[in-house]
Design an enzyme around this catalytic site. Structure first.
Site, PDB file in Angstrom:
ATOM      1  N   ILE A   1     -25.809 -50.766  56.980  1.00  0.00           N
ATOM      2  CA  ILE A   1     -27.040 -51.164  57.670  1.00  0.00           C
ATOM      3  C   ILE A   1     -27.438 -52.579  57.266  1.00  0.00           C
ATOM      4  CG2 ILE A   1     -29.455 -50.585  58.073  1.00  0.00           C
ATOM      5  CD1 ILE A   1     -28.775 -47.675  57.390  1.00  0.00           C
TER       6      ILE A   1
ATOM      7  N   THR B   1     -35.297 -43.337  54.237  1.00  0.00           N
ATOM      8  CA  THR B   1     -34.605 -42.349  55.058  1.00  0.00           C
ATOM      9  C   THR B   1     -35.533 -41.214  55.455  1.00  0.00           C
ATOM     10  OG1 THR B   1     -32.833 -40.672  54.993  1.00  0.00           O
ATOM     11  CG2 THR B   1     -33.845 -41.253  52.900  1.00  0.00           C
ATOM     12  N   ASP B   2     -35.215 -40.537  56.558  1.00  0.00           N
ATOM     13  CA  ASP B   2     -35.976 -39.351  56.946  1.00  0.00           C
ATOM     14  C   ASP B   2     -35.683 -38.165  56.039  1.00  0.00           C
ATOM     15  OD1 ASP B   2     -33.388 -38.790  57.837  1.00  0.00           O
ATOM     16  OD2 ASP B   2     -33.976 -38.304  59.889  1.00  0.00           O
ATOM     17  N   GLU B   3     -34.641 -38.254  55.228  1.00  0.00           N
ATOM     18  CA  GLU B   3     -34.282 -37.120  54.370  1.00  0.00           C
ATOM     19  C   GLU B   3     -35.328 -36.829  53.303  1.00  0.00           C
ATOM     20  OE1 GLU B   3     -30.212 -36.638  53.167  1.00  0.00           O
ATOM     21  OE2 GLU B   3     -29.508 -38.052  54.689  1.00  0.00           O
TER      22      GLU B   3
ATOM     23  N   TYR C   1     -29.912 -37.349  46.307  1.00  0.00           N
ATOM     24  CA  TYR C   1     -30.080 -38.583  47.090  1.00  0.00           C
ATOM     25  C   TYR C   1     -31.489 -38.696  47.651  1.00  0.00           C
ATOM     26  CZ  TYR C   1     -30.178 -41.467  51.275  1.00  0.00           C
ATOM     27  OH  TYR C   1     -30.554 -42.369  52.236  1.00  0.00           O
TER      28      TYR C   1
ATOM     29  N   LYS D   1     -34.602 -41.384  46.819  1.00  0.00           N
ATOM     30  CA  LYS D   1     -35.249 -42.239  47.818  1.00  0.00           C
ATOM     31  C   LYS D   1     -36.744 -41.940  47.908  1.00  0.00           C
ATOM     32  CE  LYS D   1     -33.788 -44.919  50.173  1.00  0.00           C
ATOM     33  NZ  LYS D   1     -33.648 -46.398  49.975  1.00  0.00           N
TER      34      LYS D   1
ATOM     35  N   LYS E   1     -18.526 -41.269  55.807  1.00  0.00           N
ATOM     36  CA  LYS E   1     -19.601 -40.591  56.530  1.00  0.00           C
ATOM     37  C   LYS E   1     -19.021 -39.861  57.746  1.00  0.00           C
ATOM     38  CE  LYS E   1     -22.798 -42.152  53.732  1.00  0.00           C
ATOM     39  NZ  LYS E   1     -23.999 -42.876  54.144  1.00  0.00           N
TER      40      LYS E   1
ATOM     41  N   ASN F   1     -24.134 -31.139  64.654  1.00  0.00           N
ATOM     42  CA  ASN F   1     -22.883 -31.735  64.173  1.00  0.00           C
ATOM     43  C   ASN F   1     -21.702 -31.318  65.052  1.00  0.00           C
ATOM     44  OD1 ASN F   1     -24.222 -33.015  62.126  1.00  0.00           O
ATOM     45  ND2 ASN F   1     -23.624 -31.553  60.531  1.00  0.00           N
TER      46      ASN F   1
ATOM     47  N   ASP G   1     -19.926 -24.976  53.540  1.00  0.00           N
ATOM     48  CA  ASP G   1     -21.082 -25.852  53.724  1.00  0.00           C
ATOM     49  C   ASP G   1     -21.425 -26.604  52.443  1.00  0.00           C
ATOM     50  OD1 ASP G   1     -23.104 -27.056  55.125  1.00  0.00           O
ATOM     51  OD2 ASP G   1     -24.264 -25.238  55.480  1.00  0.00           O
ATOM     52  N   ARG G   2     -22.127 -27.713  52.617  1.00  0.00           N
ATOM     53  CA  ARG G   2     -22.651 -28.496  51.510  1.00  0.00           C
ATOM     54  C   ARG G   2     -23.801 -27.725  50.847  1.00  0.00           C
ATOM     55  NH1 ARG G   2     -25.433 -33.524  53.909  1.00  0.00           N
ATOM     56  NH2 ARG G   2     -23.444 -34.587  53.619  1.00  0.00           N
TER      57      ARG G   2
END
Length: 349
Positions: free
Chosen positions: A12, A130-132, A157, A161, A196, A256, A287-288
């Site tokens: 970015i 981030t939206d996370e 992560y 943030k 990614k 996804n 899954d994660r």
């Protein structure tokens, strides 16, 4: 405007650097050149008289003081961060050091510079997040993240943030530092580092490898084309209200599995296989840990206050992205040997 961009050799950040130079701004690109950075990302502007590069770590206060004094920026756009959720699961310490402590050092260096210059009202510290940080949403399409959504980070992560966001707000409230914050949805596009989801799918498809989808592929993300995001970020630093935060979303929600199937259909047209479809390579994997179900941003504030909205649909953006990867094999080939690329990460929890 002279803008100090941190992380300007990343995905970015480099889009911001390229766009800022195109708009006539001067840019100082500060980057530590860690594993996900690549100076080829800014090669198109490297010889521009308005561009300068400084290799430094945002945790190194002495280096930051030197860079502020040497370049005297009018604004900071702080993008430098560790950003891969899977890596944060395996090694959270690096995320705390870079995203929390690095942001602290950036704020202190910026504040010292701002005070030394007489606290100019025109100075800006723009923190890109981030939206996370908002956590996970239910499936209801009427429910979206707004700037007032409570923070609920669920990975190392996103927690790191969230911590950096809180520091930026505190430095504004306590010290008066003129800040602007933005929180974005998932970015994609040219120069996306090949660990990614979208580049993994494109490059695995071309290599005849499995296309890994976590869980059942139902996790939903709002996809934002990186060049649209760069335009929004520059608008925010130029015209955003001090102390205000702006959510930047692509208005392009896809699961996804939908996303991967769209990529496969594009590749089937642009680079057809000898037999069958790339979708035949889709493979569902474990899954994660703590995988958030859905992210979706309501970008009404930035649309109404600053006049921005995304210009690229996810279908258009994916077409552009696939074409770019097909045309730039030397770029991604050179990155595939870097540490962790091509490995399944984030399974140590």
């Amino acid at each position: 405007m002279k803008i100090l961009v941190t992380g300007g050799a990343g995905f970015i950040g480099s889009a911001v650097v390229r766009r800022a130079i195109a708009k006539g701004h001067q840019v100082v690109n500060l980057d530590a050149l860690t594993y996900a950075a690549c100076l080829d990302n800014v090669a198109s502007v490297a010889d521009d008289p308005g561009y300068a590069f400084e290799q430094a770590d945002i945790r190194d206060r002495a280096a930051l003081d030197r860079i502020f004094a040497a370049h005297d920026p009018d604004a900071v756009m702080h993008l430098a961060a560790e950003s891969h959720v899977d890596r944060s699961i395996d090694g959270p310490g690096t995320f705390i050091e870079t995203n929390v402590m690095g942001t602290f050092q950036m704020l202190e260096a910026a504040r010292a510079h701002w005070v030394q210059k007489g606290r100019p009202e025109s100075f800006r510290f723009h923190h890109i997040s981030t939206d996370e940080v908002f956590g996970s949403l239910p499936a209801d399409p009427e429910v979206q993240f707004t700037e007032d959504t409570p923070y609920d980070p669920r990975s190392p992560y996103s927690a790191s943030k969230a911590g950096s966001d809180h520091l930026v707000r505190a430095w504004h409230e306590t010290y008066g530092l003129p800040v602007v914050l933005t929180n974005c949805s998932n970015n994609y596009g040219p120069f996306h580092f090949p660990e990614k989801l979208i580049p993994v799918i494109i490059l695995n498809a071309l290599a005849g490898k499995p296309l890994p989808i976590y869980g059942d592929g139902s996790n939903v993300r709002d996809w934002l084309y990186v060049e649209d995001h760069a335009d929004a970020l520059l608008l925010a630093v130029e015209k955003g209200t001090v102390g205000r935060s702006y959510n930047i979303g692509g208005e392009n929600e896809r699961s996804n599995l939908e996303l991967v199937k769209t990529l496969c259909a594009i590749l089937d047209r642009m680079r057809p296989k000898d037999a069958g479809s790339y979708a035949d390579q889709i493979t569902f994997v474990t899954d994660r840990p703590g995988h958030d179900a859905r992210y979706a941003i309501d970008p009404a504030r930035i649309r109404e206050e600053l006049g921005w909205r995304p210009s690229v649909t996810v279908e258009e953006g994916l077409e552009k992205t696939v074409a770019w990867y097909l045309d730039n094999e030397p770029w991604w080939r050179a990155l595939q040997d870097r540490q962790g690329v091509g490995e399944r990460l984030g399974v140590k929890a």
